[in-house]
Design a protein around this motif. Structure first.
Motif, PDB file in Angstrom:
ATOM      1  N   ALA A 173      46.739  41.568  38.816  1.00 41.04           N
ATOM      2  CA  ALA A 173      47.659  41.432  37.681  1.00 41.04           C
ATOM      3  C   ALA A 173      47.937  42.780  37.020  1.00 41.04           C
ATOM      4  O   ALA A 173      49.025  42.994  36.471  1.00 41.04           O
ATOM      5  N   GLU A 174      46.966  43.680  37.057  1.00 42.47           N
ATOM      6  CA  GLU A 174      47.091  45.015  36.459  1.00 42.47           C
ATOM      7  C   GLU A 174      47.418  44.976  34.971  1.00 42.47           C
ATOM      8  O   GLU A 174      47.956  45.924  34.414  1.00 42.47           O
ATOM      9  N   ARG A 175      47.115  43.857  34.333  1.00 41.95           N
ATOM     10  CA  ARG A 175      47.296  43.712  32.887  1.00 41.95           C
ATOM     11  C   ARG A 175      46.409  42.563  32.436  1.00 41.95           C
ATOM     12  O   ARG A 175      45.944  41.767  33.251  1.00 41.95           O
ATOM     13  N   ALA A 176      46.206  42.483  31.140  1.00 45.05           N
ATOM     14  CA  ALA A 176      45.430  41.371  30.602  1.00 45.05           C
ATOM     15  C   ALA A 176      46.233  40.086  30.770  1.00 45.05           C
ATOM     16  O   ALA A 176      47.440  40.062  30.553  1.00 45.05           O
ATOM     17  N   LEU A 177      45.538  39.026  31.182  1.00 49.77           N
ATOM     18  CA  LEU A 177      46.176  37.719  31.358  1.00 49.77           C
ATOM     19  C   LEU A 177      45.667  36.760  30.301  1.00 49.77           C
ATOM     20  O   LEU A 177      44.510  36.837  29.893  1.00 49.77           O
ATOM     21  N   SER A 178      46.512  35.830  29.898  1.00 49.35           N
ATOM     22  CA  SER A 178      46.040  34.778  29.010  1.00 49.35           C
ATOM     23  C   SER A 178      45.091  33.889  29.805  1.00 49.35           C
ATOM     24  O   SER A 178      45.160  33.820  31.038  1.00 49.35           O
ATOM     25  N   GLN A 179      44.188  33.219  29.102  1.00 44.90           N
ATOM     26  CA  GLN A 179      43.253  32.331  29.784  1.00 44.90           C
ATOM     27  C   GLN A 179      43.997  31.249  30.548  1.00 44.90           C
ATOM     28  O   GLN A 179      43.604  30.891  31.663  1.00 44.90           O
ATOM     29  N   ARG A 193      43.444  36.891  25.632  1.00 37.94           N
ATOM     30  CA  ARG A 193      43.830  37.587  26.846  1.00 37.94           C
ATOM     31  C   ARG A 193      42.564  38.146  27.485  1.00 37.94           C
ATOM     32  O   ARG A 193      41.647  38.581  26.803  1.00 37.94           O
ATOM     33  N   ILE A 194      42.550  38.133  28.811  1.00 38.31           N
ATOM     34  CA  ILE A 194      41.374  38.550  29.571  1.00 38.31           C
ATOM     35  C   ILE A 194      41.722  39.813  30.347  1.00 38.31           C
ATOM     36  O   ILE A 194      42.756  39.878  31.019  1.00 38.31           O
ATOM     37  N   ALA A 195      40.840  40.806  30.261  1.00 36.34           N
ATOM     38  CA  ALA A 195      41.035  42.058  30.989  1.00 36.34           C
ATOM     39  C   ALA A 195      39.716  42.500  31.595  1.00 36.34           C
ATOM     40  O   ALA A 195      38.636  42.165  31.084  1.00 36.34           O
TER      41      ALA A 195
END
Length: 147
Positions: A47-53, A93-95
């Motif tokens: 994803a190379e970015r923080a994703l929402s749960q 957001r998850i990173a």
């Protein structure tokens, strides 16, 4: 070569996905990673970015409650961080942490090598056709969930 019948395509897709994951899981076992952990690391790396749960749960194909327990364990190991979303404070957001980037890069490398081994000798044109068809099937199935 097996001839694909329309009524056997669903089970064939399921079995192929399952055996792919099981074989890849065997590659990660010596690293002490569970399938849930390496899949999560791989998705966050890609994803190379923080994703929402919720986005991460959808990408992993698991329920949100199951993801929370996985993220708790990964956070304890120092692999992920949870952050509040600037636009919606109810959303987390998850990173990956800096510590986890090395692990995630190794997971990515092993997964890439594995994919190359499985796809070796298959002409690029056939892989493109297969990918296009799988994307079409995916989009149609997703459309059934979100009409």
């Amino acid at each position: 070569m097996t001839v694909v019948q329309r009524n056997s395509l669903g089970p064939q897709l399921t079995l192929t996905s399952k055996i792919w994951r099981q074989a890849l899981d065997a590659r990660f076992r010596p690293l002490g990673l569970t399938q849930a952990q390496w899949l999560c690391l791989l998705e966050l790396k890609r994803a190379e970015r923080a994703l929402s749960q919720s986005d991460l749960a959808l990408r992993l194909g698991i329920e949100a409650a199951t993801l929370v327990r996985l993220l708790d364990r990964m956070e304890q190991r120092g692999w992920i961080q949870r952050m509040l979303d600037n636009k919606d404070r109810r959303t987390k957001r998850i990173a990956l942490t800096e510590q986890a980037h090395g692990i995630a890069s190794r997971v990515q490398h092993v997964a890439d090598r594995f994919r190359e081994e499985l796809l070796a000798g298959i002409p690029q044109e056939e892989l493109q056709i297969c990918s296009r068809i799988l994307n079409l099937i995916y989009d149609r199935a997703l459309g059934q969930l979100n009409p």
